[in-house]
Scaffold this motif. Structure first.
Motif, short mmCIF file in Angstrom:
data_model
loop_
_atom_site.label_atom_id
_atom_site.label_comp_id
_atom_site.label_asym_id
_atom_site.label_seq_id
_atom_site.Cartn_x
_atom_site.Cartn_y
_atom_site.Cartn_z
N GLU A 403 0.83 -1.19 0.00
CA GLU A 403 0.00 0.00 0.00
C GLU A 403 0.87 1.25 0.00
OE1 GLU A 403 -1.09 0.71 4.68
OE2 GLU A 403 -2.36 -0.71 3.57
N GLY A 404 0.25 2.34 -0.38
CA GLY A 404 0.93 3.62 -0.40
C GLY A 404 -0.09 4.72 -0.33
N TYR A 405 0.40 5.96 -0.32
CA TYR A 405 -0.48 7.11 -0.21
C TYR A 405 -0.23 8.08 -1.35
CZ TYR A 405 -1.93 5.68 4.44
OH TYR A 405 -2.48 4.99 5.49
N THR A 406 -1.31 8.64 -1.86
CA THR A 406 -1.18 9.73 -2.84
C THR A 406 -0.62 10.95 -2.13
OG1 THR A 406 -3.40 10.59 -2.38
CG2 THR A 406 -3.22 8.90 -4.09
N ASP A 407 -0.27 11.95 -2.93
CA ASP A 407 0.20 13.21 -2.34
C ASP A 407 -0.81 13.76 -1.35
OD1 ASP A 407 -1.62 13.65 -4.40
OD2 ASP A 407 -0.67 15.51 -5.07
N ASN A 408 -2.11 13.62 -1.67
CA ASN A 408 -3.15 14.14 -0.77
C ASN A 408 -3.78 13.06 0.11
OD1 ASN A 408 -4.43 12.98 -2.99
ND2 ASN A 408 -6.09 14.48 -3.05
N TYR A 409 -2.97 12.08 0.45
CA TYR A 409 -3.24 11.13 1.53
C TYR A 409 -4.42 10.19 1.30
CZ TYR A 409 -2.23 9.57 6.30
OH TYR A 409 -1.86 8.83 7.39
N ILE A 410 -4.63 9.79 0.07
CA ILE A 410 -5.59 8.73 -0.22
C ILE A 410 -4.81 7.41 -0.27
CG2 ILE A 410 -7.15 7.76 -1.95
CD1 ILE A 410 -7.84 10.66 -2.74
N ARG A 411 -5.27 6.44 0.52
CA ARG A 411 -4.54 5.18 0.59
C ARG A 411 -4.87 4.31 -0.62
NH1 ARG A 411 -5.08 1.30 5.76
NH2 ARG A 411 -7.15 0.99 4.89
N VAL A 412 -3.83 3.72 -1.19
CA VAL A 412 -3.96 2.84 -2.36
C VAL A 412 -3.39 1.48 -2.00
CG1 VAL A 412 -3.17 2.44 -4.72
CG2 VAL A 412 -3.86 4.74 -4.01
N THR A 413 -4.12 0.41 -2.29
CA THR A 413 -3.65 -0.96 -2.05
C THR A 413 -3.62 -1.71 -3.38
OG1 THR A 413 -4.69 -0.91 0.12
CG2 THR A 413 -4.05 -3.06 -0.72
N THR A 414 -2.54 -2.46 -3.60
CA THR A 414 -2.38 -3.18 -4.86
C THR A 414 -1.54 -4.43 -4.62
OG1 THR A 414 -1.72 -2.89 -7.19
CG2 THR A 414 -0.27 -1.95 -5.53
N PRO A 415 -1.61 -5.44 -5.51
CA PRO A 415 -0.73 -6.61 -5.36
C PRO A 415 0.74 -6.20 -5.29
CG PRO A 415 -2.46 -7.09 -6.93
CD PRO A 415 -2.59 -5.64 -6.60
N TYR A 416 1.48 -6.89 -4.44
CA TYR A 416 2.88 -6.54 -4.15
C TYR A 416 3.76 -6.67 -5.38
CZ TYR A 416 7.57 -6.84 -2.24
OH TYR A 416 8.91 -6.63 -1.99
N ARG A 417 4.59 -5.64 -5.60
CA ARG A 417 5.62 -5.66 -6.65
C ARG A 417 6.90 -5.09 -6.05
NH1 ARG A 417 2.86 -3.24 -12.11
NH2 ARG A 417 5.03 -3.45 -12.82
N ALA A 418 7.91 -5.92 -5.94
CA ALA A 418 9.16 -5.51 -5.27
C ALA A 418 9.75 -4.24 -5.87
CB ALA A 418 10.18 -6.65 -5.32
N GLU A 419 9.62 -4.09 -7.20
CA GLU A 419 10.25 -2.94 -7.86
C GLU A 419 9.54 -1.62 -7.54
OE1 GLU A 419 7.47 -4.78 -11.04
OE2 GLU A 419 8.68 -5.41 -9.31
N TRP A 420 8.37 -1.70 -6.90
CA TRP A 420 7.64 -0.48 -6.53
C TRP A 420 7.92 -0.04 -5.10
CZ3 TRP A 420 1.98 -0.73 -8.82
CH2 TRP A 420 2.06 -0.58 -10.22
N GLU A 421 8.68 -0.84 -4.33
CA GLU A 421 8.97 -0.45 -2.95
C GLU A 421 9.72 0.88 -2.91
OE1 GLU A 421 10.99 -3.21 -0.51
OE2 GLU A 421 9.38 -4.69 -0.47
N ASN A 422 9.22 1.79 -2.10
CA ASN A 422 9.84 3.11 -1.92
C ASN A 422 9.96 3.88 -3.24
OD1 ASN A 422 10.85 5.12 -0.20
ND2 ASN A 422 12.97 4.52 -0.57
#
Length: 429
Positions: A403-422
């Protein structure tokens, strides 16, 4: 206890506590301790406590009991706000070996080395009035978002709050040191820094609580701090963790609106939508000022996410007062609430206020506002459906999801992809 080589940490409470726990962890690792997960068996367990509510106190006691069952020979160290406020109470909990108050927590390694199992619980506390000095802290390698402490303590006297008794007077880092910490974090690969403090907008008082002019002859304040941090190369995002409405100036709001690094996201404590209750709480603003701040933010940044702290069941809060709060929040263009049920805290002025709101009614009001908060966030998210916004994905795999957050703090959840970490990814909502 020279042979002890493993340590585990658990943090209760605010973002500031997370930054301090991470710093305590680094101190102990520098002394040769290996960090373990709190669920594992370790030689030393450190619990960094909160004491904003009774629930935080209870959770601390439950954690100690759990350690006693799992690792009865391990050392248990309690620090944080609960340790400062009620050291003798903590010392009566079976299994606690060391209680560190506000002035001693950053001397943790020295105190742990002097411990012997089965000795009486050692209390290293102090008079909070003697707590001076500022200890820089930041979380590192714990989360994608890094919590950077820039201010500590509080000079306000809100009638419900024990924080000044637990944290001492307001004091800050100096801007040059904060910038240096941000550069260190950038070099470590951090993408987002969350600025934290007890009363963040009061930034500018010296490390010993001196007046701003005493810092190298310069007047420093929060606005000047964020202007300097905006120039640090390598940090893509900053968030302001929480800021009092009376300290959230127009120039701060306008700066955030024009910055590409400071995210369109504010968290602004309200506590009550009733001016009468705000007065009893000894807050330093009225609802009209709060509404004015929200209007300016939404005028300059219609897409901005605004979070709100609110307390229900404060002594004297009538049905009419609560309705004022509900209606005020319903009408405001805010996005979500953190709802706290008032709980009695020792040595606070609020204990003398009447009438006391029954606990069942407090809980009912909490649920009512949480439901409104849920609807507010749902509405905020729907407003942005179809938009493409930048998401910083967290650096961990949770059940094959991330999961991650948009600039304006909307939480997004998606299947894990190592290349997207950080990594910051353009994401269609």
């Amino acid at each position: 206890m020279q042979s002890a080589k493993t340590v585990a940490f658990h943090t209760l409470g605010c973002k500031l506590n997370y930054s301090e726990t991470s710093s305590l962890s680094r101190l102990m690792e520098q002394e040769g301790f290996e960090k373990k997960e709190f669920t594992e068996v370790a030689d030393v367990y450190v619990i960094n406590t909160c004491s904003v509510t009774d629930n935080a106190d209870k959770e601390c006691r439950q954690l100690v009991r759990r350690i006693q069952r799992k690792a009865p020979e391990s050392f248990v160290v309690i620090t944080g706000c609960y340790a400062q406020l009620k050291p003798k109470e903590i010392a009566t909990i079976p299994g606690v070996d060391l209680v560190l108050g506000a002035a001693e927590k950053f001397n943790i390694t020295k105190h742990i080395k002097a411990l012997s199992k089965n000795d009486a619980t050692k209390i290293c506390s102090c008079d909070i009035d003697t707590v001076t000095g500022f200890h820089s802290s930041y979380s590192l390698n714990d989360r994608t978002r890094t919590f950077l402490k820039v201010q500590d303590g509080c000079d306000y006297t809100c009638s419900f709050c024990t924080i000044p008794m637990a944290r001492g007077k307001s004091r800050s880092a100096v801007i040059a040191d904060v910038v240096q910490d941000a550069e260190t974090l950038a070099a470590s690969g951090a993408k987002e820094i969350v600025l934290t403090g007890i009363n963040l907008g009061d930034f500018g008082k010296g490390p010993d609580g001196d007046a701003p002019a005493a810092i190298n002859g310069r007047t420093e304040n929060f606005y000047k701090l964020i202007r300097e941090l905006d120039k640090v190369a390598g940090i893509d995002r900053y968030r302001i963790s929480s800021i009092e409405p009376n300290l959230l100036t127009n120039e701060i709001i306008e700066f955030v609106a024009n910055s590409s690094k400071f995210m369109p996201h504010f968290h602004i404590p309200l506590q009550s939508g009733s001016n009468e209750v705000l007065g009893a709480m000894r807050r330093r603003y009225k609802r009209e000022l709060y509404a004015e701040r929200v209007r300016l933010i939404k005028t300059l940044m219609p897409h901005c996410c605004i979070g709100v702290d609110v307390i229900v069941g404060f002594p004297g809060e009538s049905e009419d007062h609560f309705k004022e709060t509900y209606d005020f929040l319903h009408e405001l263009e805010v996005s979500y609430f953190h709802v706290f049920t008032y709980s009695e805290r020792a040595n606070t002025h609020a204990l003398s206020l009447t009438p006391v709101v029954p606990v069942a009614l407090r809980n009912e009001r909490n649920k009512t506002l949480r439901n409104l908060s849920y609807m507010k966030m749902q509405y905020f998210e729907k407003l942005h459906a179809g938009q493409t916004r930048k998401v910083l994905f967290e650096g961990f795999n949770k059940n094959n999801m991330m999961e991650g957050y948009t600039d304006n703090y909307i939480r997004v959840t998606t299947p894990y992809r190592a290349e997207w970490e950080n990594q910051i990814i353009d994401w269609k909502l």
